[in-house]
Design a protein around this motif. Structure first.
Motif, short mmCIF file in Angstrom:
data_model
loop_
_atom_site.label_atom_id
_atom_site.label_comp_id
_atom_site.label_asym_id
_atom_site.label_seq_id
_atom_site.Cartn_x
_atom_site.Cartn_y
_atom_site.Cartn_z
N UNK A 107 0.82 -1.22 0.00
CA UNK A 107 0.00 0.00 0.00
C UNK A 107 0.85 1.27 0.00
N UNK A 108 1.87 1.32 0.88
CA UNK A 108 2.67 2.53 0.97
C UNK A 108 3.60 2.68 -0.22
N UNK A 109 4.20 1.58 -0.65
CA UNK A 109 5.06 1.64 -1.83
C UNK A 109 4.31 2.14 -3.05
N UNK A 110 3.12 1.59 -3.26
CA UNK A 110 2.29 2.04 -4.39
C UNK A 110 1.87 3.49 -4.22
N UNK A 111 1.61 3.90 -2.98
CA UNK A 111 1.22 5.29 -2.74
C UNK A 111 2.34 6.24 -3.15
N UNK A 112 3.60 5.87 -2.83
CA UNK A 112 4.73 6.70 -3.21
C UNK A 112 4.91 6.71 -4.72
N UNK A 113 4.85 5.53 -5.34
CA UNK A 113 5.01 5.45 -6.79
C UNK A 113 3.93 6.24 -7.52
#
Length: 270
Positions: free
Chosen positions: A16-22
């Motif tokens: 979730x957080x990785x995708x949010x940053x990307x």
């Protein structure tokens, strides 16, 4: 930022957080999709990343050696195994969003000369409304830190803090969205139980949260207590509700919740 790597930003783990940053880096137009690569063992995540037009790597070392800044976006429980796998890779800069894992620990695994930035972001950054606390290693060059700082600044509010305070920032903003969501859920459930239409109640409640937040943001130097007083007319309705929360110890409940949150962050880092 000049780089000889094929990709600017790489991810090991893309939940979730990785995708949010990307996604946030794309929405803010700070990066282009072709500048992002990802490694995640989950086939479901791989498909999501392909649908976003991010390059999907076959293994984490391939991701590490083909990007300029590698985002470590895994859970604390598997962080050591990931760092062991990455040891010996040609890594320019690590951007870690792993809760509780210190710069010293990352450098112990990867080498003391590896540039490390630790970040404590939150999920609203994917719509450019996030908040992020950052700290860096002494080995991190100014241009590398500037790139990371501007990356998050394009997605919301960013501040540099001492590393020893980073775990406390989990409860300031990293976990706080869940606090607000839970409060909103409690209010909504109560309204529905009182016979109010859920769609109508949710629409008005969400706008109230958004509007209240913008008022706080627009008047940053104004004490929050004054905002409370403006809503609580003497002898009115709201003061009864606020007084009830005070009598029931809401401040102590929040303090206890933050203590448990911070303690868990410290445990994960051991």
């Amino acid at each position: 930022m000049k780089t000889d790597r094929k990709y600017i930003l790489g991810f090991v783990g893309c939940g979730h957080m990785g995708l949010a940053i990307a996604r946030g880096s794309i929405v803010s137009e700070y990066l282009e999709r072709r500048e992002i690569c990802v490694y995640d063992p989950s086939e479901e995540v791989q498909e999501i990343c392909r649908s976003e037009s991010f390059a999907v790597m076959e293994n984490m070392r391939e991701a590490a050696e083909n990007c300029h800044v590698l985002v470590l976006a895994v859970t604390p429980q598997i962080c050591d195994a990931v760092l062991d796998e990455l040891a010996g890779s040609r890594i320019n800069c690590i951007l870690s969003i792993v809760t509780g894992v210190s710069i010293a620990h990352i450098q112990e695994k990867l080498g003391s000369d590896v540039a490390v930035v630790r970040a404590m972001p939150n999920t609203p950054l994917q719509i450019r409304e996030g908040s992020t606390a950052l700290c860096r290693s002494e080995s991190c060059k100014a241009d590398e830190y500037d790139f990371v700082f501007r990356l998050f600044r394009h997605m919301g509010v960013t501040r540099t803090v001492p590393e020893e305070q980073l775990n406390a920032f989990v409860s300031v903003h990293g976990s706080t969205p869940a606090y607000f969501y839970y409060l909103a859920e409690c209010i909504l459930n109560d309204l529905v139980e009182r016979g109010i239409d859920e769609e109508t109640a949710r629409a008005l409640l969400v706008q109230t949260l958004v509007g209240s937040g913008k008022l706080l943001q627009k008047n940053a130097s104004k004490p929050i207590s004054e905002f409370i007083d403006e809503v609580c007319s003497k002898g009115g309705t709201t003061i009864q509700a606020v007084q009830s929360m005070r009598e029931d110890g809401l401040q102590e409940i929040i303090h206890k919740a933050n203590e448990k949150c911070i303690r868990r962050a410290e445990e994960l880092g051991r």
